[in-house]
Design an enzyme around this catalytic site. Structure first.
Site, short mmCIF file in Angstrom:
data_model
loop_
_atom_site.label_atom_id
_atom_site.label_comp_id
_atom_site.label_asym_id
_atom_site.label_seq_id
_atom_site.Cartn_x
_atom_site.Cartn_y
_atom_site.Cartn_z
NE ARG A 55 -3.11 0.25 3.49
CZ ARG A 55 -2.42 0.58 4.37
NH1 ARG A 55 -1.83 1.99 4.52
NH2 ARG A 55 -2.44 -0.26 5.49
CE1 TYR A 109 -16.61 9.38 -17.31
CE2 TYR A 109 -14.98 9.17 -15.65
CZ TYR A 109 -16.70 9.06 -16.43
OH TYR A 109 -16.37 7.33 -16.34
C1 LIG Z 1 -11.72 12.56 -18.63
C2 LIG Z 1 -12.12 10.75 -18.45
N1 LIG Z 1 -11.80 11.18 -16.86
C3 LIG Z 1 -11.66 10.36 -15.79
C4 LIG Z 1 -12.33 9.06 -16.18
C5 LIG Z 1 -12.53 8.48 -15.01
O1 LIG Z 1 -11.77 7.19 -15.85
P1 LIG Z 1 -11.37 5.18 -15.00
O2 LIG Z 1 -12.13 5.39 -15.85
O3 LIG Z 1 -10.40 4.66 -15.14
O4 LIG Z 1 -11.89 5.76 -13.40
C6 LIG Z 1 -12.91 9.06 -17.69
C7 LIG Z 1 -13.24 7.81 -17.47
O5 LIG Z 1 -14.30 7.90 -18.30
C8 LIG Z 1 -13.04 10.53 -18.39
O6 LIG Z 1 -13.39 10.28 -19.29
#
Ligand SMILES: Cc1ncc(COP(=O)(O)O)c(C=O)c1O
Length: 390
Positions: A55, A109
């Protein structure tokens, strides 16, 4: 030793010989053995480099962290179990000893929006949403709310808007807040946020970095002043990447330059083909000279590498989108991006599903909007598949 003990100990805990493996192996050990108690004490006290417990550190993860940190030009990096874990670590780091207030781009996102609204808000962290491409609005939100962090994506998802990151970083710094950038869509090949004034960068390594659709991972990189906090939080809370994923991500990154160059070149051809198609109402692409943020893109992006994501509005709505997507033969209908294969996603059903239809409409995510992540296939095959489906 009796056979029961031999079963457990024979062959293990050998010092590697006088050689260095050409590529970093996968270290699956949960803990590490040292010759003397004195050395273990120094390692645990961080007076001597070395892993003690998975960890805290893992040699495979450390190699990936050094690689991504070098690419982003940071002071340190921590590999995480997912892009969202990296985002959470980044936000917690920024807010640990700063006001529990956030200014965030209003198009992010979907899971990032959910994290801010459904998890951090009930914990008392308030978010002010702002159009990140309107610098006056960013300035106003920052001076009115005095946030602990400002959050944006290099290229917004799914409408592919590009905020003036360097100027936003200046605004944030004047208020004593770091700028946190999700650089997943751009990769450090296109944009390096720390060079433009950001304090923290996060990636979903699941996407362009790993690149082959077989990894879930994230990474957070920062300037020197945040590294210690990020590492301490990660060691305490434990959202660490598995060493197998770290190995695959390192392997993926070795070809990221070749892949992304090809993906960007393919995307330019496909976007220009889309723009004259009668079934398509509108195309969103960072390489389009008529893009609303073209001046910022020209300033921040290298020439001819504008990214490989395209969004387009199909005439009609959900029904037409479903029919079109079901007719595709080669392009993969799946929830992700940045892989070697071309992928297509319907934001209203996937990345932005959790938002209400009204919220989506306010953000400009219409029912006909489709997002495509362009792969490394022959561009003629991608276009032929789109053509027959349209
Ligand atoms: C722009 C963006 N940031 C963060 C993420 C989150 O990533 P993860 O799915 O690896 O947690 C995504 C997932 O699609 C994304 O498109």
């Amino acid at each position: 030793m009796k056979i029961e003990s031999k079963l457990v100990h024979a062959g293990d805990r050998k010092k590697a010989g006088n050689f260095i493996p050409v590529t970093t192996p996968i270290y699956t050990a949960a803990s590490y053995f040292y010759d003397s108690m004195g050395q273990l004490d120094r390692v645990m006290g961080r007076e001597e480099e070395g892993p003690s417990y998975a960890r805290y550190d893992n040699p495979t993860n450390n190699a990936l962290e050094e690689l991504v940190n070098t690419l982003e030009g940071g002071g340190g990096a921590v590999a995480c179990s997912s892009g969202m874990a990296a985002m959470q670590l980044g936000v917690m780091t920024a807010l640990l000893d700063r006001p529990k207030r956030i200014v965030a781009a209003n198009v992010l996102y979907g899971a990032t929006v959910s994290m801010l609204m459904k998890i951090l808000e009930p914990f008392g962290v308030e978010t002010t949403w702002v159009d990140i491409c309107d610098l006056a609005a960013v300035e106003r939100a920052v001076s009115e709310t005095k946030p602990g962090v400002v959050i944006m994506e290099t290229v917004s998802n799914p409408l592919l808007r590009v905020g003036a990151m360097d100027k936003i970083a200046e605004i944030a710094h004047r208020a004593g807040a770091p700028l946190l950038v999700d650089n997943t869509f751009a990769t450090p090949l296109l944009v390096r946020p720390l060079e433009l004034g950001a304090g923290i960068v996060v990636h979903s390594a699941t996407k362009y970095m790993a690149g082959h659709g077989d990894v879930l991972g994230g990474i957070v990189v920062s300037t020197d002043d945040h590294c210690g906090t990020i590492r301490t939080l990660s060691r305490t809370v434990g959202p660490v990447m598995s060493p197998f994923e770290a190995y695959l991500t390192m392997r993926g990154i070795k070809t990221m330059g070749l892949r992304v160059e090809r993906q960007c070149a393919n995307a330019c051809q496909i976007a220009s083909w889309f723009s004259s198609h009668p079934s398509i109402e509108r195309v969103h692409f960072t390489g389009d000279p008529a893009h609303p943020d073209a001046a910022t893109i020209a300033r921040l992006f290298p020439k001819n590498l504008y990214g490989a994501m395209i969004s387009f509005e199909l005439k009609g709505g959900r029904e037409e989108v479903f029919r079109f997507m079901e007719r595709l033969r080669m392009i993969v209908r799946a929830t992700s991006l940045g892989d070697v294969h071309t992928m297509i996603l319907y934001p209203a059903m996937a990345s932005h599903r959790d938002l209400s239809p009204k919220h989506r409409a306010r953000l400009g995510i219409h029912d006909g909007l489709v997002r495509i992540s362009v792969g490394i296939e022959a561009p003629e095959d991608i276009i032929a598949d789109l053509d027959q489906a349209l």
